[in-house]
Design a protein around this motif. Structure first.
Motif, PDB file in Angstrom:
ATOM      1  N   CYS A   1       0.423  -0.935   0.063  1.00 49.97           N
ATOM      2  CA  CYS A   1       0.251   0.087  -0.191  1.00 49.97           C
ATOM      3  C   CYS A   1       0.929   1.104   0.133  1.00 49.97           C
ATOM      4  O   CYS A   1       0.279   2.115  -0.765  1.00 49.97           O
ATOM      5  CB  CYS A   1      -0.942  -0.055   1.016  1.00 49.97           C
TER       6      CYS A   1
ATOM      7  N   CYS B   1      -1.362  -1.698   4.587  1.00 50.97           N
ATOM      8  CA  CYS B   1      -1.181  -3.349   5.323  1.00 50.97           C
ATOM      9  C   CYS B   1      -0.437  -4.202   6.087  1.00 50.97           C
ATOM     10  O   CYS B   1      -0.499  -5.772   5.835  1.00 50.97           O
ATOM     11  CB  CYS B   1      -0.959  -3.487   2.967  1.00 50.97           C
TER      12      CYS B   1
ATOM     13  N   CYS C   1       5.108  -3.966   4.440  1.00 44.58           N
ATOM     14  CA  CYS C   1       6.938  -3.093   4.307  1.00 44.58           C
ATOM     15  C   CYS C   1       7.463  -3.502   6.080  1.00 44.58           C
ATOM     16  O   CYS C   1       6.737  -3.236   7.084  1.00 44.58           O
ATOM     17  CB  CYS C   1       6.709  -1.789   4.151  1.00 44.58           C
TER      18      CYS C   1
ATOM     19  N   CYS D   1       7.519   2.488   5.159  1.00 49.68           N
ATOM     20  CA  CYS D   1       6.702   3.202   3.943  1.00 49.68           C
ATOM     21  C   CYS D   1       6.662   4.443   4.335  1.00 49.68           C
ATOM     22  O   CYS D   1       6.595   5.656   3.127  1.00 49.68           O
ATOM     23  CB  CYS D   1       5.596   2.095   3.311  1.00 49.68           C
TER      24      CYS D   1
HETATM   25  S1  FES Z   1       1.811  -0.688   5.353  1.00 47.71           S
HETATM   26 FE1  FES Z   1       1.791  -1.163   3.514  1.00 47.71          FE
HETATM   27  S2  FES Z   1       3.446  -0.445   2.499  1.00 47.71           S
HETATM   28 FE2  FES Z   1       4.248   0.060   4.742  1.00 47.71          FE
END
Ligand code: FES
Ligand code: SF4
Length: 259
Positions: free
Chosen positions: A62, A67, A70, A88
């Motif tokens: 995301c 999400c 990462c 992220c």
């Molecule tokens: S929380 Fe989704 S890429 Fe970092």
């Protein structure tokens, strides 16, 4: 006005789960301080590609802190130096020109390295599969006030539901324990009226699945510090209390079935 950084990256490279890994030093000039950490890695990968070298494998989806994919250890800290921030959402302004930045995957026995910085977090899926759901058919959307939920209870459940399943809590824990993740997943269902019918079966199944894969919690509290969503370790106390009760309640239920 944005500043340009020249960084020295020391990145974990590993060809596969059973390959021996090693650190690779990569020079990273021309990094803008308003880039995100993942944008910085994108630039590094474009340069590696242009040089005919293997790009760095890292997980992301995301890029909005939602999400949980990462997941990087940055200078020994899960998700890096900025508290309450997923990798992220971390920006390069938190680093300084000339800095050495060490980037590693999560280090936990339950999260084996797939390649480079990517780990397999499917042990979390096993915990959710064991009880992180409600089996009753939900039907159509009911009126909002049909089931009344006290505001503090709704707030606590929604706070727990913020867990994005990133695994920073496990990576930061000296025992590799997953109690903060599991407790968050238990709490957001067990606090709400809709979660009551399966409350004790849920907590028993989820805790026991967690124990098959992860280490034991000894109350270090590192998990709470590393969590990008500020999940409180209070949820672990709630889970432990429900787990103890489950041992009595589930046994009584079983006794009723068998008599
Ligand atoms: S929380 Fe989704 S890429 Fe970092
Ligand atoms: S409890 Fe926090 S650190 Fe652990 S998986 Fe959930 S969001 Fe990530």
């Amino acid at each position: 006005m944005s500043t340009t950084l020249h960084l020295k990256l020391r990145i974990w490279r590993q060809d596969g789960p059973s390959a021996a890994g090693h650190f690779e030093d990569i020079d990273a000039p021309g990094i803008k301080d308003d880039m995100s950490f993942l944008e910085m890695l994108d630039i590094v990968n474009e340069r590696l590609n242009a040089d005919g070298r293997e790009p760095i494998t890292f997980d992301h989806d995301c890029r909005e802190g939602i999400c949980g994919t990462c997941s990087l250890m940055i200078n020994g800290q899960a998700h890096g130096p900025q508290r309450r921030t997923a990798t992220c959402q971390l920006h390069m302004r938190h680093f300084h020109d000339g800095q050495t930045v060490i980037i590693e995957p999560w280090r936990a026995a339950a999260f084996p390295v797939v390649r480079d910085l990517m780990v397999d977090r499917s042990a979390f899926d096993r915990i959710v599969e064991a009880g992180g759901f409600i089996t009753a058919p939900s039907g159509g959307a009911p009126d909002a006030n049909l089931i009344l939920v006290p505001k503090p209870v709704a707030d606590a459940a929604m706070d727990a539901a913020e867990c994005i399943g990133c695994g920073a809590c496990v990576a930061a824990c000296p025992n590799g324990a997953a109690n903060l993740f599991t407790a968050a997943k238990v709490a957001h269902l067990n606090l709400l009226p809709q979660g009551q019918p399966e409350r004790y079966a849920r907590v028993e199944a989820m805790v026991e699945t967690m124990e098959e894969h992860f280490g034991s919690c000894t109350n270090h509290g590192e998990c709470e510090q590393a969590c990008p969503k500020s999940i409180s370790i209070d949820v672990i106390a709630l889970m432990n209390a429900d787990y103890v009760r489950s041992k009595l309640k589930n046994r009584r239920k079983l006794a009723r079935v068998h008599t």
